[in-house]
Design a protein around this motif. Sequence first.
Motif, short mmCIF file in Angstrom:
data_model
loop_
_atom_site.label_atom_id
_atom_site.label_comp_id
_atom_site.label_asym_id
_atom_site.label_seq_id
_atom_site.Cartn_x
_atom_site.Cartn_y
_atom_site.Cartn_z
N ALA A 101 0.84 -1.20 0.00
CA ALA A 101 0.00 0.00 0.00
C ALA A 101 0.87 1.25 0.00
CB ALA A 101 -0.93 -0.01 1.21
N GLU A 102 2.09 1.12 0.55
CA GLU A 102 3.03 2.25 0.58
C GLU A 102 3.98 2.22 -0.61
OE1 GLU A 102 5.02 2.07 4.32
OE2 GLU A 102 3.18 2.19 5.50
N GLN A 103 4.42 1.04 -1.00
CA GLN A 103 5.33 0.89 -2.14
C GLN A 103 4.78 -0.18 -3.08
OE1 GLN A 103 9.07 0.10 0.03
NE2 GLN A 103 9.78 2.12 -0.63
N PRO A 104 3.90 0.20 -4.00
CA PRO A 104 3.21 -0.79 -4.85
C PRO A 104 4.16 -1.56 -5.76
CG PRO A 104 2.10 1.35 -4.90
CD PRO A 104 3.42 1.56 -4.24
N SER A 105 3.82 -2.81 -5.98
CA SER A 105 4.50 -3.67 -6.95
C SER A 105 3.42 -4.51 -7.62
CB SER A 105 5.53 -4.58 -6.27
OG SER A 105 5.97 -5.60 -7.16
N PRO A 106 2.99 -4.14 -8.82
CA PRO A 106 1.89 -4.87 -9.47
C PRO A 106 2.13 -6.37 -9.60
CG PRO A 106 2.35 -2.83 -10.65
CD PRO A 106 3.45 -3.00 -9.63
N ARG A 107 3.36 -6.76 -9.92
CA ARG A 107 3.64 -8.18 -10.11
C ARG A 107 3.51 -8.96 -8.80
NH1 ARG A 107 9.30 -10.60 -12.45
NH2 ARG A 107 10.09 -9.23 -10.81
N LEU A 108 4.08 -8.42 -7.73
CA LEU A 108 3.98 -9.09 -6.44
C LEU A 108 2.54 -9.11 -5.95
CD1 LEU A 108 5.14 -10.41 -3.94
CD2 LEU A 108 5.83 -8.14 -3.11
N LEU A 109 1.84 -8.01 -6.11
CA LEU A 109 0.44 -7.94 -5.67
C LEU A 109 -0.41 -8.98 -6.40
CD1 LEU A 109 -1.77 -6.57 -4.01
CD2 LEU A 109 -2.02 -4.89 -5.86
N ASP B 5 -11.03 -1.66 -0.35
CA ASP B 5 -11.44 -0.24 -0.42
C ASP B 5 -10.89 0.53 -1.62
OD1 ASP B 5 -8.76 0.15 0.16
OD2 ASP B 5 -9.09 0.79 2.24
N GLY B 6 -10.34 -0.17 -2.59
CA GLY B 6 -9.86 0.51 -3.79
C GLY B 6 -8.46 1.07 -3.69
N THR B 7 -7.72 0.72 -2.65
CA THR B 7 -6.36 1.21 -2.48
C THR B 7 -5.48 0.90 -3.69
OG1 THR B 7 -6.45 1.02 -0.06
CG2 THR B 7 -4.26 1.01 -1.08
N PHE B 8 -5.70 -0.26 -4.30
CA PHE B 8 -4.81 -0.72 -5.37
C PHE B 8 -5.40 -0.55 -6.77
CE2 PHE B 8 -3.51 -3.25 -1.62
CZ PHE B 8 -2.19 -2.83 -1.54
N VAL B 9 -6.38 0.31 -6.90
CA VAL B 9 -7.00 0.52 -8.22
C VAL B 9 -5.98 0.97 -9.25
CG1 VAL B 9 -8.59 1.98 -9.52
CG2 VAL B 9 -9.32 0.98 -7.36
N SER B 10 -5.17 1.95 -8.89
CA SER B 10 -4.18 2.45 -9.85
C SER B 10 -3.09 1.42 -10.09
CB SER B 10 -3.57 3.76 -9.35
OG SER B 10 -2.94 3.57 -8.09
N GLN C 149 -5.67 -6.65 -16.19
CA GLN C 149 -7.07 -7.07 -16.17
C GLN C 149 -7.25 -8.39 -15.41
OE1 GLN C 149 -8.83 -7.32 -20.05
NE2 GLN C 149 -10.77 -8.15 -19.32
N THR C 150 -6.28 -9.31 -15.56
CA THR C 150 -6.38 -10.60 -14.89
C THR C 150 -6.36 -10.43 -13.38
OG1 THR C 150 -5.29 -11.74 -16.72
CG2 THR C 150 -5.32 -12.86 -14.59
N ALA C 151 -5.45 -9.61 -12.87
CA ALA C 151 -5.37 -9.39 -11.42
C ALA C 151 -6.64 -8.72 -10.91
CB ALA C 151 -4.15 -8.54 -11.09
N ARG C 152 -7.19 -7.80 -11.66
CA ARG C 152 -8.44 -7.14 -11.25
C ARG C 152 -9.59 -8.15 -11.18
NH1 ARG C 152 -7.25 -3.38 -15.28
NH2 ARG C 152 -9.22 -3.88 -16.34
#
Length: 322
Positions: free
Chosen positions: A237-245, A275-280, A286-289
Motif C-alpha cells: 500500500a506504501e510501495q506498490p509492486s503490481p507483479r507481487l500484488l 477499499d480501492g487502495t490498489f485501483v491504480s 485485467q487478470t489481477a483485477r
Amino acid sequence: MANMPQSLSMGTSFGGPSTSAHVVSGAPARNDRNLASAEQLVLDLCNPDLRENALLELSKKRELFQDLAPLLWNSFGTIAALLQEIVSIYPVLSPPNLTPAQSNRVCNSLALLQCVASHPDTRMLFLKAHIPLYLYPFLDTTSKSRPFEYLRLTSLGVIGALVKVDDAEVISFLLSIEVVRLCLRTMEMGSELSKTVATFIVQKILLDEVGLDYICTKAERFFSVGRVLGNMVASLAEQPSPRLLKHIIRCYLRLSDNPRACAVLGSCLPDSLRDGTFVSCLREDQTARRWLQQLLHNVNVGVGAGRVPTLQTGGFDHMLLS
C-alpha cells in the motif's frame, strides 16, 4: 541490483529450441561449435583449477547450449562438482561471513542446477535425487546483505523452476521439506524480487489440491500464510509492486476455494484489498483485477452463507477464537 548473478528470472527458458538450417544460415555449424564449447566447459567443472571460469561461462551462455541439462546430468562427476561448490560455503552461513565472490560462484552453480530442474528430461531425476535438500541451508538464512540475498534468490529460482510445471509429486516433495515455511521467511524479509519468486512458489503449491489441503487443515499453517500475505499487502500500500500484488491476490483467491478458509478470510482479509487502495496499481492488469473481484465475491458469499467455524477440534474449527 548491480552485479546480480546471471538469469534469475522465473521466465527464463533454458536450452531453448534449436534453430534449423533453413531458417538461419550457418546454424548447424554454430550449433556444433556451441556443443563442443559446452562439452569442454562441462569437463572443466571437474577440474578445481578450471571450475570457477567454467561455472561463469556456462551460467552466462547456457541459453546458447542446446540440451545443456542432460549433458550436465549425464556427464561423470559434474553434479557432484556442483554440489561440492554448494556444500563448501555452508560454514560461512552462520555466523554470516559470505563474501560477494563466494556468493557469485555458488550462484553460478545454482543457476546450472536451475537449468537441470527446468528441463523435462532431467526434472524428475533431479527431484528423486533429493538435490533441493542441499538448498535448504541457503533458504534458511536471515542476513539481508546482498551476497545472502543473491543466494536466497538464486535458490528460490531452482525451486521456482520445479513448480512451473504442475506436478503433484513435485508439490508433495516440496511440502515434505517445509518449503512453505522457508518461502514465508523470504516473503517477510527479502527484496521485492525474492518476495515475488517466493510468493509465486507458494501460489503454485496452493494451486495443487495437496498443497491447499496442507495449508488449510491446520490453523497454525493457515494463519502463518495469512499473516505474511497481510503484512505484504500493507507494505505494498506504501510501495506498490503490481507483479507481487498479483501473486498475493492469487494466493488469497485460492485459499478462498476452501470453505472454512473462505469464512475466516471474511474477517481477516486486508481492508486495502476491499477499499480501492490498489485501483491504480492494477489498472494495467485485467487478470489481477478479475481475480480480486472474484476473491471479494467469494469472501462475501462465504460469510453470507454462514460458513463460520465452530469451536471443535482440528482443522479451522478454533480459528476465530485463536
